[in-house]
Design a protein around this motif. Structure first.
Motif, PDB file in Angstrom:
ATOM      1  N   VAL A 291       0.842  -1.207   0.000  1.00 19.44           N
ATOM      2  CA  VAL A 291       0.000   0.000   0.000  1.00 19.44           C
ATOM      3  C   VAL A 291       0.875   1.253   0.000  1.00 19.44           C
ATOM      4  CG1 VAL A 291      -1.673   1.327   1.336  1.00 19.44           C
ATOM      5  CG2 VAL A 291      -1.942  -1.148   1.121  1.00 19.44           C
ATOM      6  N   ALA A 292       1.985   1.212   0.740  1.00 22.30           N
ATOM      7  CA  ALA A 292       2.897   2.356   0.781  1.00 22.30           C
ATOM      8  C   ALA A 292       3.506   2.610  -0.593  1.00 22.30           C
ATOM      9  CB  ALA A 292       3.991   2.118   1.814  1.00 22.30           C
ATOM     10  N   VAL A 293       3.869   1.548  -1.310  1.00 26.36           N
ATOM     11  CA  VAL A 293       4.421   1.699  -2.660  1.00 26.36           C
ATOM     12  C   VAL A 293       3.374   2.307  -3.595  1.00 26.36           C
ATOM     13  CG1 VAL A 293       5.281   0.458  -4.681  1.00 26.36           C
ATOM     14  CG2 VAL A 293       6.094  -0.159  -2.414  1.00 26.36           C
ATOM     15  N   LEU A 294       2.143   1.793  -3.526  1.00 28.38           N
ATOM     16  CA  LEU A 294       1.072   2.318  -4.378  1.00 28.38           C
ATOM     17  C   LEU A 294       0.802   3.799  -4.062  1.00 28.38           C
ATOM     18  CD1 LEU A 294      -1.424  -0.686  -4.290  1.00 28.38           C
ATOM     19  CD2 LEU A 294       0.201  -0.105  -6.082  1.00 28.38           C
ATOM     20  N   ALA A 295       0.804   4.136  -2.776  1.00 30.54           N
ATOM     21  CA  ALA A 295       0.579   5.527  -2.387  1.00 30.54           C
ATOM     22  C   ALA A 295       1.724   6.420  -2.862  1.00 30.54           C
ATOM     23  CB  ALA A 295       0.425   5.623  -0.869  1.00 30.54           C
ATOM     24  N   PHE A 296       2.947   5.900  -2.806  1.00 35.42           N
ATOM     25  CA  PHE A 296       4.100   6.653  -3.303  1.00 35.42           C
ATOM     26  C   PHE A 296       3.950   6.936  -4.798  1.00 35.42           C
ATOM     27  CE2 PHE A 296       8.256   6.592  -5.409  1.00 35.42           C
ATOM     28  CZ  PHE A 296       8.899   7.639  -4.765  1.00 35.42           C
TER      29      PHE A 296
END
Length: 438
Positions: A291-296
């Motif tokens: 999720v952090a990668v997608l948000a980035f």
């Protein structure tokens, strides 16, 4: 040709009709709706024999074909009503239909799960590329500049579909198709700049990593698919430094699982399946990082500095690393203490800790922090301390949850997810307090 291959070929033929959406979407939606309606009234004859699954024969209705056709019609409606890209629609339908066809053909060669999974993934990948290419060619859009995007979407969709099919039932194929369509829609809407060489290299690296994890018995087929999907998205949407942080957890976590495995098995604290981690275990530890990668990747549309997501990512991975090393190394030592009361408990008790395990956890979080400092110029020494603290804090949350709610209220995977979420939030929060992001 076996019955299963004929049936899969028939479904693939029906799925190919989705390509007509490049000319008239409304017509495709109506066509698939008509196919679904007819499927519910056909209960005998050659058409029934061609499309009927074993469950359809028991019920006397082509429910499988009806569900596939109605789901496709619904997906076509989304193209008309909310702007789902036509190429995404065609890719999702053809990926599922032709992936299943190649899977059934592969099963005639071997009944091993890895063979069927590889067949579906490769077949779906190629079909998704072909479907997108046909749509672009019919609509007159340039193809060559889109090649990296086409390949990335096809690979991501094939891996997600393969993963979902490995844990769901055949009747859940409409759910798989919708999940793939929405994921690809999200990716198609992102601004991702990547070259053909970079995409090819990313796929090669992640496929090699996945095969190695399966061959060494550190992951089940489902765990392998989950890890490969996470790795591919991390490389393309984040970059190789992000991937290095992620792979450090998979590599050291796998080694720690094998550490004195027989001894841990005798003590009743070893991972099941000879230490091969399944998809649920991988997702429990890495879903927050994903999720952090997608948000980035979508940070240009969010009111949050992208650096926050970097520290959230690193904090969650540091937590997963810290908790895994703490459990796997601490599990070989006797007389652990419950973290909430410090009372002596039996080995394997949820929430039980040893000083050796805690030390291993601190070292694990520090490894992730050092990798981040070395590869991300924006992290620095203070950022490294933040990541290490986030990892140790998340590990502590995991132990507290294990001592209080795990078992009766939450399973191990849920506890892992909440712990990595805590590490991510702690990493992002400390980064903001330390002024490491705008």
């Amino acid at each position: 040709m076996t019955t299963s291959i004929r049936r899969a070929a028939a479904f693939a033929g029906v799925g190919t009709l989705a390509l007509a959406a490049s000319v008239l979407v409304a017509g495709v939606a109506a066509l698939f709706a008509a196919v679904g309606a007819l499927a519910l009234v056909v209960d005998d004859g050659p058409v029934f024999d061609l499309f009927a699954r074993p469950s359809d024969r028991r019920e006397g209705r082509l429910r499988g074909l009806a569900a596939f056709a109605f789901a496709t019609a619904g997906l076509a409606m989304l193209v008309m009503l909310v702007g789902l890209p036509t190429r995404v629609f065609a890719a999702a339908v053809c990926l599922l239909a032709y992936g299943n066809l190649v899977e059934q053909a592969a099963r005639t060669r071997s009944d091993a799960a890895i063979t069927a999974t590889a067949g579906f993934t490769i077949g779906g990948f190629l079909a998704a590329i072909a479907a997108q290419t046909v749509v672009l060619r019919v609509t007159g859009d340039p193809i060559e500049p889109m090649v990296p995007d086409l390949v990335f979407l096809a690979a991501s969709g094939a891996l997600l579909a393969g993963l979902l099919r490995s844990v769901l039932f055949e009747r859940d194929d409409p759910l798989v198709m919708f999940s793939v369509a929405f994921l690809l829609w999200f990716f198609a809407d992102l601004t991702v700049t990547v070259t053909p060489v970079e995409v090819a290299l990313a796929i090669a690296i992640t496929a090699g990593f996945g095969y190695l994890s399966w061959a060494l018995d550190t992951a089940s087929v489902t765990g392998m698919l989950t890890g490969v999907l996470l790795a591919l998205l991390t490389i393309v949407l984040g970059g190789y430094p992000w991937f290095a942080v992620l792979i450090s957890f998979f590599a050291l976590g796998a080694l720690s699982t094998k550490f004195r495995y027989e001894e841990k098995r005798r003590n009743g604290v070893a991972e099941a399946n000879e230490g091969a981690r399944g998809g649920g275990n991988v997702l429990g530890n890495a879903a927050v990082a994903l999720v952090a990668v997608l948000a980035f990747a979508a940070s240009d549309r969010l009111p949050v500095d992208s650096a926050v997501f970097l520290f959230a990512f690193a904090g969650s991975i540091a937590t997963a690393m810290s908790d895994t090393l703490s459990s796997e190394i601490g599990g070989v030592f006797d007389r652990p203490r419950l973290i909430t009361t410090l009372e002596r408990v039996e080995p394997g008790t949820d929430g039980g800790v040893t000083w050796q395990g805690e030390l291993a956890g601190v070292l694990g979080a520090s490894v992730v922090a050092l990798i981040a400092v070395a590869l991300f110029g924006s992290v620095g020494t203070v950022g490294g301390v933040v990541i290490a603290l986030a990892g140790v804090g998340g590990m502590t949350v995991d132990s507290i949850l294990g001592a209080t709610v795990e078992g009766e209220q939450l399973g191990n995977q849920s506890v892992n997810f909440l712990a990595t979420l805590s590490g991510a939030l702690l990493g992002a929060g400390l980064a903001l307090l330390a002024g490491l992001s705008a």
